[in-house]
Design a protein around this motif. Structure first.
Motif, PDB file in Angstrom:
ATOM      1  N   THR A   1      11.059 -30.257   1.668  1.00 55.34           N
ATOM      2  CA  THR A   1      10.219 -29.735   2.766  1.00 55.34           C
ATOM      3  C   THR A   1       9.595 -30.861   3.570  1.00 55.34           C
ATOM      4  O   THR A   1       8.845 -30.530   4.733  1.00 55.34           O
ATOM      5  CB  THR A   1       9.127 -28.896   2.302  1.00 55.34           C
ATOM      6  OG1 THR A   1       8.053 -29.766   1.523  1.00 55.34           O
ATOM      7  CG2 THR A   1       9.603 -27.553   1.223  1.00 55.34           C
ATOM      8  N   ALA A   2       9.748 -32.104   3.246  1.00 57.70           N
ATOM      9  CA  ALA A   2       9.016 -33.206   3.700  1.00 57.70           C
ATOM     10  C   ALA A   2       7.593 -33.143   3.679  1.00 57.70           C
ATOM     11  O   ALA A   2       7.053 -33.638   4.403  1.00 57.70           O
ATOM     12  CB  ALA A   2       9.493 -33.457   5.456  1.00 57.70           C
TER      13      ALA A   2
ATOM     14  N   THR B   1      10.133 -20.381  13.897  1.00 56.07           N
ATOM     15  CA  THR B   1       8.810 -20.278  13.124  1.00 56.07           C
ATOM     16  C   THR B   1       8.378 -19.060  13.322  1.00 56.07           C
ATOM     17  O   THR B   1       8.640 -18.346  14.619  1.00 56.07           O
ATOM     18  CB  THR B   1       7.886 -21.524  13.564  1.00 56.07           C
ATOM     19  OG1 THR B   1       7.614 -21.349  14.673  1.00 56.07           O
ATOM     20  CG2 THR B   1       8.581 -22.884  13.255  1.00 56.07           C
TER      21      THR B   1
ATOM     22  N   PRO C   1      13.230 -32.326   7.277  1.00 55.85           N
ATOM     23  CA  PRO C   1      13.113 -31.588   5.999  1.00 55.85           C
ATOM     24  C   PRO C   1      14.528 -30.772   6.100  1.00 55.85           C
ATOM     25  O   PRO C   1      15.338 -31.210   6.763  1.00 55.85           O
ATOM     26  CB  PRO C   1      11.909 -30.617   6.488  1.00 55.85           C
ATOM     27  CG  PRO C   1      12.191 -30.660   8.075  1.00 55.85           C
ATOM     28  CD  PRO C   1      12.177 -32.260   8.223  1.00 55.85           C
TER      29      PRO C   1
ATOM     30  N   PRO D   1       6.071 -33.647  15.819  1.00 52.78           N
ATOM     31  CA  PRO D   1       6.506 -33.714  14.410  1.00 52.78           C
ATOM     32  C   PRO D   1       7.832 -32.838  14.094  1.00 52.78           C
ATOM     33  O   PRO D   1       8.172 -32.118  14.778  1.00 52.78           O
ATOM     34  CB  PRO D   1       5.243 -32.981  13.558  1.00 52.78           C
ATOM     35  CG  PRO D   1       4.754 -31.937  14.752  1.00 52.78           C
ATOM     36  CD  PRO D   1       4.947 -32.778  15.921  1.00 52.78           C
TER      37      PRO D   1
ATOM     38  N   PHE E   1      11.653 -37.968   6.339  1.00 45.78           N
ATOM     39  CA  PHE E   1      10.893 -36.932   6.887  1.00 45.78           C
ATOM     40  C   PHE E   1      11.444 -35.877   7.369  1.00 45.78           C
ATOM     41  O   PHE E   1      10.962 -35.289   8.238  1.00 45.78           O
ATOM     42  CB  PHE E   1      10.056 -37.810   8.064  1.00 45.78           C
ATOM     43  CG  PHE E   1      10.793 -38.471   9.058  1.00 45.78           C
ATOM     44  CD1 PHE E   1      11.375 -37.986  10.256  1.00 45.78           C
ATOM     45  CD2 PHE E   1      11.259 -39.956   9.023  1.00 45.78           C
ATOM     46  CE1 PHE E   1      12.197 -38.234  11.249  1.00 45.78           C
ATOM     47  CE2 PHE E   1      11.927 -40.707   9.838  1.00 45.78           C
ATOM     48  CZ  PHE E   1      12.532 -39.626  11.164  1.00 45.78           C
TER      49      PHE E   1
ATOM     50  N   ASN F   1       4.803 -17.173  12.853  1.00 45.24           N
ATOM     51  CA  ASN F   1       3.476 -17.429  12.440  1.00 45.24           C
ATOM     52  C   ASN F   1       2.717 -16.631  13.335  1.00 45.24           C
ATOM     53  O   ASN F   1       2.618 -16.486  14.639  1.00 45.24           O
ATOM     54  CB  ASN F   1       3.358 -18.863  12.939  1.00 45.24           C
ATOM     55  CG  ASN F   1       1.905 -19.329  12.480  1.00 45.24           C
ATOM     56  OD1 ASN F   1       1.271 -18.877  11.764  1.00 45.24           O
ATOM     57  ND2 ASN F   1       1.351 -20.506  13.364  1.00 45.24           N
TER      58      ASN F   1
ATOM     59  N   LEU G   1       5.646 -30.654   3.834  1.00 43.21           N
ATOM     60  CA  LEU G   1       5.127 -29.701   4.867  1.00 43.21           C
ATOM     61  C   LEU G   1       4.521 -28.525   4.021  1.00 43.21           C
ATOM     62  O   LEU G   1       4.809 -28.397   2.841  1.00 43.21           O
ATOM     63  CB  LEU G   1       6.076 -29.261   5.625  1.00 43.21           C
ATOM     64  CG  LEU G   1       6.301 -30.291   6.665  1.00 43.21           C
ATOM     65  CD1 LEU G   1       7.441 -30.034   7.558  1.00 43.21           C
ATOM     66  CD2 LEU G   1       5.315 -30.973   7.797  1.00 43.21           C
ATOM     67  N   GLY G   2       3.587 -27.665   4.601  1.00 40.68           N
ATOM     68  CA  GLY G   2       3.300 -26.465   4.007  1.00 40.68           C
ATOM     69  C   GLY G   2       4.010 -25.338   4.020  1.00 40.68           C
ATOM     70  O   GLY G   2       3.709 -24.213   3.878  1.00 40.68           O
ATOM     71  N   THR G   3       5.367 -25.538   4.778  1.00 43.44           N
ATOM     72  CA  THR G   3       6.285 -24.566   4.960  1.00 43.44           C
ATOM     73  C   THR G   3       7.725 -25.024   4.486  1.00 43.44           C
ATOM     74  O   THR G   3       7.732 -26.219   4.251  1.00 43.44           O
ATOM     75  CB  THR G   3       6.326 -24.355   6.761  1.00 43.44           C
ATOM     76  OG1 THR G   3       6.491 -25.474   7.289  1.00 43.44           O
ATOM     77  CG2 THR G   3       5.286 -23.830   7.193  1.00 43.44           C
TER      78      THR G   3
ATOM     79  N   PRO H   1       8.773 -30.675  -2.904  1.00 42.08           N
ATOM     80  CA  PRO H   1       8.225 -31.157  -1.401  1.00 42.08           C
ATOM     81  C   PRO H   1       9.149 -32.218  -0.807  1.00 42.08           C
ATOM     82  O   PRO H   1       9.156 -32.355   0.418  1.00 42.08           O
ATOM     83  CB  PRO H   1       7.064 -32.001  -1.896  1.00 42.08           C
ATOM     84  CG  PRO H   1       6.510 -31.154  -2.980  1.00 42.08           C
ATOM     85  CD  PRO H   1       7.661 -30.688  -3.977  1.00 42.08           C
TER      86      PRO H   1
ATOM     87  N   ILE I   1       9.616 -30.703  11.834  1.00 39.76           N
ATOM     88  CA  ILE I   1       9.359 -29.424  10.948  1.00 39.76           C
ATOM     89  C   ILE I   1      10.291 -28.748  10.533  1.00 39.76           C
ATOM     90  O   ILE I   1      10.286 -27.994   9.787  1.00 39.76           O
ATOM     91  CB  ILE I   1       8.099 -28.543  11.309  1.00 39.76           C
ATOM     92  CG1 ILE I   1       8.684 -27.951  12.868  1.00 39.76           C
ATOM     93  CG2 ILE I   1       6.734 -29.417  11.587  1.00 39.76           C
ATOM     94  CD1 ILE I   1       7.566 -26.925  13.155  1.00 39.76           C
TER      95      ILE I   1
END
Length: 324
Positions: free
Chosen positions: A110-111, A182, A60, A220, A58, A184, A113-115, A107, A222
């Motif tokens: 990236t674990a 990040t 990343p 989380p 988990f 965003n 994730l969508g990033t 994936p 990330i």
């Protein structure tokens, strides 16, 4: 038996690419710390990283790229992300950006994730990625949760029975991992302080970087380096120490003695002159050396929190955190 090849050897680049193409990991020098690199698009190769490190799936991985074109093939850059890359790449800044549907970073890296976390390293690592032709996932080349390596010998001592090739580029110039942000909707959020001071980022883009009140624990994961316990030696760390206890190894800062250090197992100094860049470069090596003394504990004197001191204190706090 693990091979250690100097990056100055003309055959080292081709030897490393051959191992990577077999889907095996290679320990490589970067300006931050040594990384355990494998093909970021190949699930079997990524699995070999997790297995060698004993790293939880988990958590990343950072995908290292050779140039901005390679990065754009896998993640989407906003105008703000483009400005950051222009200002700090190649260098010790990692950006967490949205994955493109056409991107090939697997994936497992990236674990799920969508990033993806992406970075462009300096020097030989960048040359290797360009020669390989695909991004390399490359967390620090040590067993999960342990002290990060800043020399090839550190890697061989920790992972020599688990990998086949270590590339020797000497001591890492920076000595702590990359800063992770990040990006965003026009906002910057710090996930991990590192080799680029936050103050330098804010000056370059003319906006504040958000620092979450708590950067580890129940939230989380990330990006790398967000676990509460990380970078840990065998001996327990005691931070902001102003006095020595019997049997401890002492790591001080700025050449300032602490009370009772004449009875310590060992005394070391991150930077006798109080230079935070020197302290960052020495941090992991001194933690390893202090641990090797067999001391009952390691006491670390206070280190200023500005500039690279923010990253130093982050690593020390995680190294001193309660362990599972």
């Amino acid at each position: 038996m693990v091979r250690i090849l100097p990056i100055s050897d003309p055959g080292t680049l081709d030897a490393a690419i051959e191992v990577l193409r077999r889907g095996e990991p290679v320990a490589i020098p970067t300006e931050t710390v040594y990384g355990l690199a494998a093909d970021a698009t190949d699930p079997a190769a990524i699995t070999s990283i997790y297995e060698a490190k004993g790293r939880p799936r988990f958590n990343p991985l950072i995908a290292h790229v050779a140039n901005i074109k390679m990065a754009r093939a896998h993640v989407a850059f906003s105008p703000l992300a483009e400005r950051l890359a222009e200002a700090f790449w190649p260098g010790p800044l990692t950006l967490v950006l949205p994955l493109k549907e056409t991107g090939k970073i697997h994936p497992l890296a990236t674990a799920g994730l969508g990033t993806a976390a992406v970075r462009m390293p300096e020097g030989f690592a960048r040359e290797l990625i360009a020669g390989f032709g695909r991004p390399l996932a490359a967390p620090s080349a040590n067993r999960s949760g342990r002290i990060s390596p800043t020399t090839a010998r550190h890697v061989a001592d920790d992972l020599g029975d688990r990998i086949s090739l270590v590339l020797d580029g000497g001591n890492c110039r920076i000595g702590v991992e990359s800063t992770i942000l990040t990006v965003n909707e026009g906002r910057l959020r710090l996930l991990r302080p590192g080799g680029v001071p936050v103050e330098a980022i804010e000056e370059a883009v003319g906006m504040a970087v958000e620092r979450p009140a708590k950067q580890s624990g129940g939230g989380p994961v990330i990006a790398p380096g967000m676990l509460a316990s990380h970078y840990a030696p065998d001996a327990q760390l005691r931070l902001n120490a102003t006095e020595a206890r019997p049997g401890e190894a002492i790591i001080r800062f700025g050449g300032t003695p602490i009370a009772g250090e004449d009875q310590a197992k060992a005394v070391m100094d991150l930077s006798p002159s109080g230079d935070l860049r020197e302290a960052a470069a020495n941090l992991f090596d001194l933690l390893k050396r202090a641990d090797a003394t067999g001391a009952t504990g390691i006491a670390v004197a206070p280190v200023p929190g500005h500039g690279l001191g923010e990253a130093i204190n982050d690593r020390l706090n995680r190294a001193a955190a309660p362990r599972n």
